[in-house]
Design an enzyme around this catalytic site. Structure first.
Site, PDB file in Angstrom:
ATOM      1  N   GLU A 181       0.804  -0.925   0.061  1.00 19.57           N
ATOM      2  CA  GLU A 181      -0.115  -0.088   0.103  1.00 19.57           C
ATOM      3  C   GLU A 181       0.860   1.213   0.069  1.00 19.57           C
ATOM      4  O   GLU A 181       1.763   1.393   0.891  1.00 19.57           O
ATOM      5  CB  GLU A 181      -0.936   0.093   1.282  1.00 19.57           C
ATOM      6  CG  GLU A 181      -1.626  -1.036   1.366  1.00 19.57           C
ATOM      7  CD  GLU A 181      -2.465  -1.259   2.777  1.00 19.57           C
ATOM      8  OE1 GLU A 181      -3.374  -1.922   2.813  1.00 19.57           O
ATOM      9  OE2 GLU A 181      -1.910  -0.617   3.714  1.00 19.57           O
ATOM     10  N   CYS A 182       0.718   2.166  -1.052  1.00 16.95           N
ATOM     11  CA  CYS A 182       1.298   3.347  -0.940  1.00 16.95           C
ATOM     12  C   CYS A 182       2.807   3.367  -0.827  1.00 16.95           C
ATOM     13  O   CYS A 182       3.462   2.996  -1.673  1.00 16.95           O
ATOM     14  CB  CYS A 182       0.614   4.194   0.071  1.00 16.95           C
ATOM     15  SG  CYS A 182       0.885   6.120  -0.238  1.00 16.95           S
ATOM     16  N   GLY A 183       3.383   3.570   0.071  1.00 12.99           N
ATOM     17  CA  GLY A 183       4.815   3.525   0.515  1.00 12.99           C
ATOM     18  C   GLY A 183       5.410   2.164   0.573  1.00 12.99           C
ATOM     19  O   GLY A 183       6.391   1.919  -0.185  1.00 12.99           O
TER      20      GLY A 183
END
Length: 410
Positions: A305-307
């Site tokens: 997720e994301c990072g």
């Protein structure tokens, strides 16, 4: 409104009550990962998110009852303004209060107003008749005369003034582009001393006392799988406590300094955070990056997720240059200041016949080759957004922080 001092006063009250010997369970309205870190630092127990877009009202009641059952005091910090939701007041702090039948204490930034507060507060406290307002705490009060004027407002409206916290530069918490800077949390002694002097916390406890937690049916579901989680204080730290507590078997590793053992993993979970702040150490740990890449290429199941998604990509480029990441996904992400663009909001999408909900909050962007999405992503109002959901073998990656990532385990 945002910036009125909710986090400062909520954290201070939590610290004050904990110092007085109360067991304090913190909660946060909405999807925010950062304010919960401030809560946990003073309460000594994890803060739990309550969100009526990402979860049903019944589930929110279960969360509140489950985590609050062994606490003396539950403190729920709101988000934005009281009635600010994703669609009018849907999903707002007011809705959380309504769902849980919670009394409301308004934190009001009073730095540029006096009797005009009467109109503001009358509007807030009468706008929805099904809410219970028990008092006001004024923040950023300029003088004793200013305090007298604000207390007169409460007297005229028949609303209890629980305190007036003076303006104090020492209470300002630094910010950065995703919110408050939790890497340099300020001490709480000064804040607690101010609250003890200027807020009637005994009256606050008396006026908010409830006989019991709401009755709910059924307990929290648990997943009997082995989940390996990337976790450290900053680069991979955006994790909902409920996700961790719902898993029977957990292993943690720090991608900056450790190499995970993935031989018996059912899922590798790479949550969001600030990997762009730790690029040199993430790149230097080549053994970790290779282990993750081998696991993914051999069919291991990964949710990023994301990072965490950025870490799976070929590289991240910032103002100092290009930094090699895991190389599982053939994309480059830019964290350059000149490429920053805000992407913010709730997200939902369908995948394999199931709806997933979450939120997105980032400034980094894909550069060069852009990924194709395996599904269309929508915001809370049903409008399409360009956020891609990447599926490659058993890897699922996106900028969206999922509320239920473990649902992706078959």
């Amino acid at each position: 409104m945002s910036g009125s001092g909710k986090t400062t006063i909520a954290r201070g009250l939590m610290a004050l009550l904990a110092n007085e010997g109360y067991g304090v369970q913190p909660f946060k309205c909405g999807p925010d990962y950062i304010d919960t870190k401030f809560h946990a630092s003073v309460c000594g127990r994890p803060s739990v998110n309550l969100d009526t877009f990402m979860a049903a009202s019944g589930h929110v009641r279960k969360l509140y009852a489950h985590y609050g059952t062994d606490a003396d005091v539950c403190v729920v910090e709101g988000m934005m303004g009281l009635y600010d939701g994703y669609d009018r007041d849907a999903g707002s702090s007011a809705e959380i209060a309504r769902v849980l039948h919670l009394p409301i204490v308004l934190v009001v930034d009073a730095h540029s107003a006096a009797y005009s507060m009467a109109a503001l507060l009358q509007g807030f406290t009468t706008f929805r008749r099904d809410l219970c307002f028990v008092g006001i705490i004024f923040n950023k009060v300029g003088s004793s005369r200013h305090e007298q004027m604000l207390r007169q407002v409460c007297s005229d409206l028949g609303i209890r003034c629980l305190g007036c916290l003076p303006k104090d530069a020492a209470l300002e918490q630094g910010s950065r582009y995703l919110g408050l800077d939790f890497s340099t949390m300020c001490g709480d002694d000064h804040l607690v001393a101010l609250l003890k002097e200027h807020v009637d916390w005994h009256a606050l406890l008396e006026t908010t006392q409830q006989p019991s937690l709401p009755a709910v049916e059924g307990g929290m579901q648990r997943v009997d799988k082995h989940v390996v989680v990337a976790r450290n204080e900053e680069a991979f730290s955006f994790i909902y406590q409920e996700v961790l507590d719902s898993c029977e078997r957990l292993s943690f590793f720090n991608p900056e300094t450790e190499v995970p053992c993935l031989d018996e993993a059912d899922l590798l979970y790479l949550p969001g955070g600030y990997p762009e702040k730790h690029l040199s150490t993430l790149t230097a740990n080549e053994a970790c990056r290779k282990t993750i890449a081998d696991y993914a290429r051999q069919g291991g199941r990964v949710v990023a997720e994301c990072g965490g998604m950025m870490y799976l990509c070929k590289s991240i480029v910032d103002d100092t240059g290009e930094h090699a990441m895991c190389g599982v996904l053939p994309y480059q992400v830019s964290a350059r200041k000149t490429d920053r663009k805000l992407s913010l909001g709730y997200r939902r999408f369908m995948l394999d016949g199931r709806e997933y909900r979450g939120h997105e909050f980032h400034y980094t962007q894909f550069k060069g080759l852009l990924p194709k999405s395996v599904t269309q992503v929508y915001n809370a109002l049903g409008n399409t957004v360009p956020t891609p959901v990447i599926q490659q073998q058993n890897v699922m990656a996106s900028y969206t922080h999922l509320y239920c990532p473990l649902a992706l385990i078959p």
